[in-house]
Design a protein around this motif. Structure first.
Motif, PDB file in Angstrom:
ATOM      1  N   GLY A 159       0.760  -1.235   0.000  1.00 21.34           N
ATOM      2  CA  GLY A 159       0.000   0.000   0.000  1.00 21.34           C
ATOM      3  C   GLY A 159       0.794   1.290   0.000  1.00 21.34           C
ATOM      4  O   GLY A 159       0.568   2.146  -0.857  1.00 21.34           O
ATOM      5  N   LEU A 203       0.728   4.352  -2.840  1.00 23.05           N
ATOM      6  CA  LEU A 203       0.368   5.754  -2.602  1.00 23.05           C
ATOM      7  C   LEU A 203       1.516   6.688  -2.947  1.00 23.05           C
ATOM      8  O   LEU A 203       1.312   7.745  -3.545  1.00 23.05           O
ATOM      9  N   ARG A 236      -7.290   0.146  -6.016  1.00 24.19           N
ATOM     10  CA  ARG A 236      -8.353   0.971  -5.422  1.00 24.19           C
ATOM     11  C   ARG A 236      -7.764   2.192  -4.686  1.00 24.19           C
ATOM     12  O   ARG A 236      -8.274   3.307  -4.822  1.00 24.19           O
ATOM     13  N   SER A 237      -6.686   1.979  -3.927  1.00 23.67           N
ATOM     14  CA  SER A 237      -6.127   3.100  -3.155  1.00 23.67           C
ATOM     15  C   SER A 237      -5.598   4.196  -4.084  1.00 23.67           C
ATOM     16  O   SER A 237      -5.680   5.384  -3.775  1.00 23.67           O
ATOM     17  N   GLN A 288      -8.583   6.144  -5.318  1.00 27.14           N
ATOM     18  CA  GLN A 288      -9.088   7.042  -4.275  1.00 27.14           C
ATOM     19  C   GLN A 288      -8.205   8.287  -4.156  1.00 27.14           C
ATOM     20  O   GLN A 288      -8.701   9.409  -4.005  1.00 27.14           O
TER      21      GLN A 288
END
Ligand code: FES
Length: 163
Positions: free
Chosen positions: A3, A7, A40-41, A44
């Protein structure tokens, strides 16, 4: 890619764009170019940067064939559904790939070995129906040929199909 890396990579790309809605597709292309798909992250983070609803980003990603929601597999399988391949059984080949791999187009096998997709004409119509495997066009791909290609990767046909 875990993750925080997703990001960090997404934010690095976002910093090269102004936060305007018309930049959505170029941003999606750049993030996918970096990560290989659109987690998905990342979607977003993109929505937050552009101040639009995540569902709007998701809608664009699912509308365009070029975007992937799943990480790419080790091997890529692209079934040609252009006119010549369609006429010569492209959908039969696609069905065979789907059954053998247990996935639908734009998905990746759970072991991340193969991803499956469809493409329009790849310029080898005399070889129809064509499947491009790891960038190499395979000629006259019928279900038996699908088994042969998968065998070359060490994947046996399902037991019930073995004679
Ligand atoms: S239509 Fe498949 S290669 Fe041309």
């Amino acid at each position: 890619m875990p993750g925080p890396d997703i990001l960090a990579a997404t934010e690095q790309i976002l910093s090269a764009f102004t936060p305007e809605r018309p930049n959505l597709i170029p941003i999606l292309q750049a993030v996918q170019g970096k990560l290989g798909y659109l987690p998905r992250s990342a979607m977003q983070a993109i929505a937050g940067y552009l101040r639009i609803a995540p569902v709007d980003v998701y809608g664009v990603v699912t509308f365009y064939n070029q975007f992937r929601l799943n990480p790419p597999g080790k091997h890529s399988v692209k079934v040609c559904l252009g006119t010549a391949c369609h006429m010569k059984g492209g959908y039969i080949a696609l069905d065979a790939w789907q059954r053998r791999l247990g996935i639908s187009p734009r998905q990746t096998t759970p072991d991340r070995e193969f991803d499956l997709d469809t493409v329009a004409c790849v310029g080898c119509c005399t070889m129809a129906p064509v499947t491009v495997v790891d960038g190499k066009p395979e000629a006259r791909v019928d279900p038996t040929r699908v088994d042969g290609i998968l065998l070359s990767f060490g994947r046996e046909p399902p037991a019930k199909d073995q004679k």
